[in-house]
Write an enzyme that holds these catalytic residues in place. Structure first.
Site, PDB file in Angstrom:
ATOM      1  NE  ARG A  27      -3.603  -2.301   2.641  1.00 56.56           N
ATOM      2  CZ  ARG A  27      -3.308  -3.491   3.157  1.00 56.56           C
ATOM      3  NH1 ARG A  27      -2.101  -3.701   3.676  1.00 56.56           N
ATOM      4  NH2 ARG A  27      -4.194  -4.458   3.183  1.00 56.56           N
TER       5      ARG A  27
ATOM      6  CE  LYS B 154      -7.912  -1.942   5.518  1.00 58.77           C
ATOM      7  NZ  LYS B 154      -8.608  -1.885   4.214  1.00 58.77           N
TER       8      LYS B 154
ATOM      9  CG  HIS C  61      -5.012   0.945  -3.500  1.00 62.79           C
ATOM     10  ND1 HIS C  61      -4.249   0.716  -2.367  1.00 62.79           N
ATOM     11  CD2 HIS C  61      -5.969  -0.015  -3.494  1.00 62.79           C
ATOM     12  CE1 HIS C  61      -4.731  -0.316  -1.707  1.00 62.79           C
ATOM     13  NE2 HIS C  61      -5.767  -0.788  -2.377  1.00 62.79           N
TER      14      HIS C  61
ATOM     15  NE  ARG D 172      -3.138  -3.627  -1.442  1.00 62.67           N
ATOM     16  CZ  ARG D 172      -2.576  -4.483  -0.586  1.00 62.67           C
ATOM     17  NH1 ARG D 172      -1.267  -4.585  -0.516  1.00 62.67           N
ATOM     18  NH2 ARG D 172      -3.319  -5.238   0.206  1.00 62.67           N
TER      19      ARG D 172
ATOM     20  CG  HIS E 283      -5.995  -9.158   0.955  1.00 59.58           C
ATOM     21  ND1 HIS E 283      -6.238  -9.446  -0.369  1.00 59.58           N
ATOM     22  CD2 HIS E 283      -5.861  -7.810   1.016  1.00 59.58           C
ATOM     23  CE1 HIS E 283      -6.235  -8.326  -1.077  1.00 59.58           C
ATOM     24  NE2 HIS E 283      -6.015  -7.325  -0.248  1.00 59.58           N
TER      25      HIS E 283
ATOM     26  CE1 TYR F  16      -6.768  -6.647  -6.952  1.00 64.05           C
ATOM     27  CE2 TYR F  16      -6.549  -8.024  -5.002  1.00 64.05           C
ATOM     28  CZ  TYR F  16      -6.573  -6.783  -5.594  1.00 64.05           C
ATOM     29  OH  TYR F  16      -6.417  -5.659  -4.826  1.00 64.05           O
TER      30      TYR F  16
END
Length: 335
Positions: free
Chosen positions: A151, A176, A282, A285, A308, A317
């Site tokens: 990120r 995150k 982003h 990414r 994630h 994706y």
């Protein structure tokens, strides 16, 4: 900020309570280690909520005022669902953490449903054209974003100690959800990144000679290791161009590279590269993850590299598997 009392009069919040409401919001956010950006967003929404209700104190308001405020954001402000949810989160924090009011109506607040949208993704050719239209530090940062899947703020907050050239790895700290993870260091960027680190080393030596050179350390490390803030290992890989006053403690120090400079550089490069898709940091990414899946890498591997929590987030994706030669052939192409 002055507030209106229940009788319509005006009271001075500074006299009514110590500290003032927004100052207490900031204090509680910092106590719980929220980021500076989250702090700025929450304080901004709470201020807007108070002004929207004619400067009445939040203690004198409840579900009706909150629902009216959120509805006004959606109907008149036409804000996105994510923005509306952020406003709700800030008000929930205000009532629960600052005012210590846990009312039953707060549990019944319904968050706006965010629409499921496919991410904007560049093709490999478009990535090549974009990067070819960039140079300097913006080029290196953009290349790292695409080459590692980090990120934006994870990349800008990289410290010298987090780069492992011997194993070609980057350690992403406090991502995150407060999680650390490892991702690859593209071998093609090794030389450029080493030059950038040497540039940072020279700058740091000059800062120390000028009486500066102490960086901001995460959490309470500055108290635990008083001298660590001046060590080169803790410096940012991409230090800012000039010193600035830290809004958290008022100290003058050199922060990390400004993301606004990168945004302007990417916008200019997108125009020169004749790319008509929406583009942000982003997007690189998203392109990283999509191109890995296109290349046949396991989705669990991609999930780990992206950091994630749930593989369902990564599965978005897989839309590339239903496209072109990898998926369904249109019946028109059979005619």
């Amino acid at each position: 900020m002055n507030y209106r009392d229940g009788n319509g009069g005006v009271t001075d919040a500074g006299q009514e309570q110590r500290p003032r409401l927004l100052d207490e919001v900031r204090r509680r956010l910092r106590l719980k280690h929220y980021s500076l950006r989250t702090e700025q967003a929450y304080v901004g929404w709470i201020r807007r909520f108070i002004l929207h209700n004619d400067k009445r104190h939040p203690r004198d308001m409840g579900a009706v005022e909150v629902e009216r405020f959120l509805s006004d954001l959606a109907v008149r402000g036409r804000v996105a669902a994510g923005t509306q949810n952020q406003a709700l989160s800030s008000l929930l924090f205000l009532y629960r953490e600052v005012l210590a009011i846990d009312l039953p109506w707060m549990e019944k607040m319904v968050r706006a449903k965010r629409p499921q949208r496919l991410p904007s993704v560049l093709s490999q050719t478009e990535v090549q054209r974009l990067l070819a239209a960039m140079d300097g530090r913006p080029w290196l940062i953009a290349s790292l974003l695409y080459g590692t899947g980090m990120r934006l703020m994870e990349c800008l907050r990289l410290r010298i100690k987090d780069i492992d050239f011997s194993h070609h790895e980057i350690c992403v700290r406090d991502g995150k959800g407060g999680k650390d993870r490892r991702t690859m260091l593209p071998r093609s960027l090794t030389d450029a990144l080493q030059r950038e680190i040497e540039r940072a080393r020279t700058m740091h030596a000059s800062e120390l000679a000028a009486g500066f050179g102490a960086t901001r350390l995460p959490g309470a490390l500055a108290r635990k290791y008083p001298r660590a803030a001046q060590e080169f290992a803790w410096q940012f890989v991409f230090p800012s161009v000039q010193r600035a006053i830290d809004p958290l403690d008022g100290a003058t120090r050199r922060h990390h590279f400004d993301d606004a400079i990168l945004a302007r550089a990417m916008k200019s490069a997108r125009q020169r590269a004749n790319i008509d898709k929406p583009l942000s940091a982003h997007t690189l990414r998203h392109s990283f993850a999509t191109h890995l899946i296109e290349a046949g890498y396991d989705i669990r591997t991609v999930q780990e590299l992206l950091g994630h929590k749930n593989v369902a987030t990564t599965q978005i994706y897989t839309h590339v598997l239903n496209r072109g030669g990898h998926g369904v052939l249109s019946p028109l192409d059979r005619v």
